[in-house]
Design a protein around this motif. Structure first.
Motif, PDB file in Angstrom:
ATOM      1  N   LEU A 101       0.816  -1.214   0.000  1.00 60.89           N
ATOM      2  CA  LEU A 101       0.000   0.000   0.000  1.00 60.89           C
ATOM      3  C   LEU A 101       0.853   1.269   0.000  1.00 60.89           C
ATOM      4  CD1 LEU A 101      -2.617   1.565   0.276  1.00 60.89           C
ATOM      5  CD2 LEU A 101      -2.563   1.119   2.727  1.00 60.89           C
ATOM      6  N   GLU A 125      -1.149   9.110   5.622  1.00 62.50           N
ATOM      7  CA  GLU A 125      -1.512   7.687   5.671  1.00 62.50           C
ATOM      8  C   GLU A 125      -0.247   6.813   5.628  1.00 62.50           C
ATOM      9  OE1 GLU A 125      -4.951   6.429   3.475  1.00 62.50           O
ATOM     10  OE2 GLU A 125      -4.140   4.430   3.158  1.00 62.50           O
ATOM     11  N   GLU A 129       0.881   3.966   8.267  1.00 65.73           N
ATOM     12  CA  GLU A 129       1.232   2.585   7.919  1.00 65.73           C
ATOM     13  C   GLU A 129       2.640   2.218   8.407  1.00 65.73           C
ATOM     14  OE1 GLU A 129      -1.255   1.082   7.462  1.00 65.73           O
ATOM     15  OE2 GLU A 129      -2.462   1.602   5.711  1.00 65.73           O
ATOM     16  N   GLU A 178      -7.675  -3.967   3.647  1.00 66.00           N
ATOM     17  CA  GLU A 178      -8.007  -3.270   4.886  1.00 66.00           C
ATOM     18  C   GLU A 178      -9.325  -3.716   5.504  1.00 66.00           C
ATOM     19  OE1 GLU A 178      -7.543   0.890   3.787  1.00 66.00           O
ATOM     20  OE2 GLU A 178      -5.456   0.843   4.468  1.00 66.00           O
ATOM     21  N   GLU A 209      -7.360   3.149  10.781  1.00 65.91           N
ATOM     22  CA  GLU A 209      -7.721   2.508   9.515  1.00 65.91           C
ATOM     23  C   GLU A 209      -9.045   3.041   8.964  1.00 65.91           C
ATOM     24  OE1 GLU A 209      -5.658   0.201   7.002  1.00 65.91           O
ATOM     25  OE2 GLU A 209      -5.109   0.878   8.979  1.00 65.91           O
ATOM     26  N   HIS A 212      -8.332   5.485   6.446  1.00 65.85           N
ATOM     27  CA  HIS A 212      -7.768   4.940   5.211  1.00 65.85           C
ATOM     28  C   HIS A 212      -8.866   4.372   4.314  1.00 65.85           C
ATOM     29  CE1 HIS A 212      -3.802   4.088   7.599  1.00 65.85           C
ATOM     30  NE2 HIS A 212      -4.216   5.326   7.688  1.00 65.85           N
TER      31      HIS A 212
END
Ligand SMILES: [Fe+2]
Ligand SMILES: [Fe+2]
Length: 312
Positions: A101, A125, A129, A178, A209, A212
Motif C-alpha cells: 500500500l 496515511e 502505515e 483493509e 484505519e 484509510h
C-alpha cells in the motif's frame, strides 16, 4: 466547435472541477481527524506487561479451525496457542499489505501537487502505515512467534502488482486488504477474553484505519466513473484475482505445524468449514456491497470473486 460540443466540454470541465473540490474536502477532513486521533504504539501500549494466562490472542470464533472436528479434539491450551500463531500470521500479512500500500500511495501522488490536501493526506496515511507495520512486527516479536511471510509466489505477484497496477486497481486492492482485517479487529479490541496487548494493537489500528478506508473508497468511487473503460475492466479482473490470492494467503499454513497439528488435514478442515466460510463472507460483506454498488463486481471479475469464496 458547435455550441453543443462546447456545452459538453464546459460541463465536463465543471464535473472535473467538482470532483477535485470534493477530493480536497474529504482530504481536509481526514487531515483534521488525523491531527486529533493518531497514536504512537511504542508509547501508548504497555509492551512489558506479561501475557495473561488463559486469555486468547484472537477471538476463538475468528480462529480458522473453530468449530471443526479437529478443533473439538484440541486442548484449550493448544487452541489458545493456535490463536496466537494466527494473530502473528495476520500481523505478518498486515505488514505485507502495508508495504504494498505504501508503494501504491507513493505512486498515486508522484505527479500530483504536493501542496494539495489530497497528497498531504496520502503522506499522512503512509506515516500511519509505517507505525502500524512496526507495531505488528513488535507484537510478533513480543509473543515469540515466528514472522509468517506469504509464499514466494504471492510475494512476487505482489511485487508485480505494486509496480504495474492502475489507480482504481490499487484502491480496490487496498480496500480488500483493509476491510476484512478491519472487520475482525473491530470484534477483537472490545473482547475481554483477549490479551490486553492484542486489544490495544487492534484498537489503534481500527481507529486509524477508518480514515484509510474512507480515503480509498471515495477515490475509488470517483475513479470508477472517470477512468477509461479498459482501466475499469482491468480493475474488475485484477480485483477478482487479488480476492483469490487474498483468500488463500489469509492464513499461513505453517501455523498448524507450529502448534503440533497436521498441516494438510487442518487446511482441508478449514476449507470444508461452513463456519469459516461464513466468517470470511461476513467479513467481506461491507466491501463486496460497496464494490457491487460502484460497478466493480461485474462479468468475469465477479466470477473470480465468487471462486475466492469471499462473495456468496
Ligand atoms: Fe495499517
Ligand atoms: Fe491502512
Amino acid at each position: 466547435m458547435t455550441s453543443t460540443t462546447e456545452d459538453a466540454a464546459i460541463e465536463g470541465l465543471r464535473d472535473a472541477l467538482g470532483a477535485l473540490k470534493d477530493r480536497e474536502r474529504v482530504a481536509e477532513r481526514l487531515l483534521d481527524s488525523s491531527a486529533k486521533h493518531s497514536f504512537d504504539p511504542d508509547k501508548e501500549l504497555d509492551w512489558e506487561a506479561p501475557f495473561e494466562p488463559g486469555k486468547w490472542f484472537w477471538p476463538p470464533e475468528l480462529v480458522s479451525l473453530y468449530g471443526t472436528p479437529m478443533w473439538r479434539r484440541m486442548s484449550e491450551d493448544q487452541r489458545i496457542a493456535l490463536s496466537q500463531h494466527e494473530a502473528a500470521a495476520l500481523a505478518s500479512l498486515g505488514i505485507w499489505f502495508e508495504l504494498i500500500l505504501m508503494q501504491l500511495l507513493v505512486r498515486h501522488i508522484y505527479d500530483k501537487p504536493a501542496t494539495s490536501a489530497h497528497v498531504r493526506y496520502a503522506l499522512t496515511e503512509i506515516e500511519d502505515e509505517c507505525r502500524h507495520s512496526k507495531m505488528f512486527a513488535r507484537l510478533i516479536t513480543r509473543g515469540d512467534t515466528p514472522y509468517y511471510p506469504v509464499s514466494a509466489v504471492h510475494r512476487n505477484l505482489g511485487r508485480l502488482f505494486k509496480t504495474i497496477s492502475t489507480t482504481p486497481g490499487s484502491f480496490t486492492a487496498t480496500l480488500l486488504g483493509e476491510e476484512i482485517l478491519d472487520w475482525m479487529q473491530r470484534l477483537t479490541f472490545p473482547d475481554e477474553r483477549v490479551q490486553t496487548l492484542v486489544r490495544g494493537v487492534t484498537r489503534i489500528h481500527v481507529v486509524e484505519e477508518a480514515r484509510h478506508v474512507r480515503y480509498a473508497r471515495e477515490e475509488l468511487r470517483r475513479q470508477m466513473v472517470t477512468a477509461p473503460r479498459w482501466s475499469q475492466e482491468f480493475t474488475r479482473l485484477t480485483s477478482g484475482e487479488f480476492a483469490r490470492v487474498f483468500s488463500v494467503a489469509f492464513i499461513n499454513p505453517e501455523v498448524y505445524t507450529n502448534v503440533g497439528l497436521d498441516k494438510r488435514r487442518a487446511m482441508a478442515e478449514v476449507k470444508a468449514s461452513p463456519h469459516r466460510r461464513e466468517v470470511m463472507q461476513t467479513g467481506a460483506k461491507r466491501l463486496t456491497d460497496f464494490l457491487d454498488d460502484i460497478g466493480v463486481l461485474r462479468g468475469a471479475g465477479r466470477r473470480l470473486w465468487k471462486s475466492s469464496g469471499l462473495l456468496a
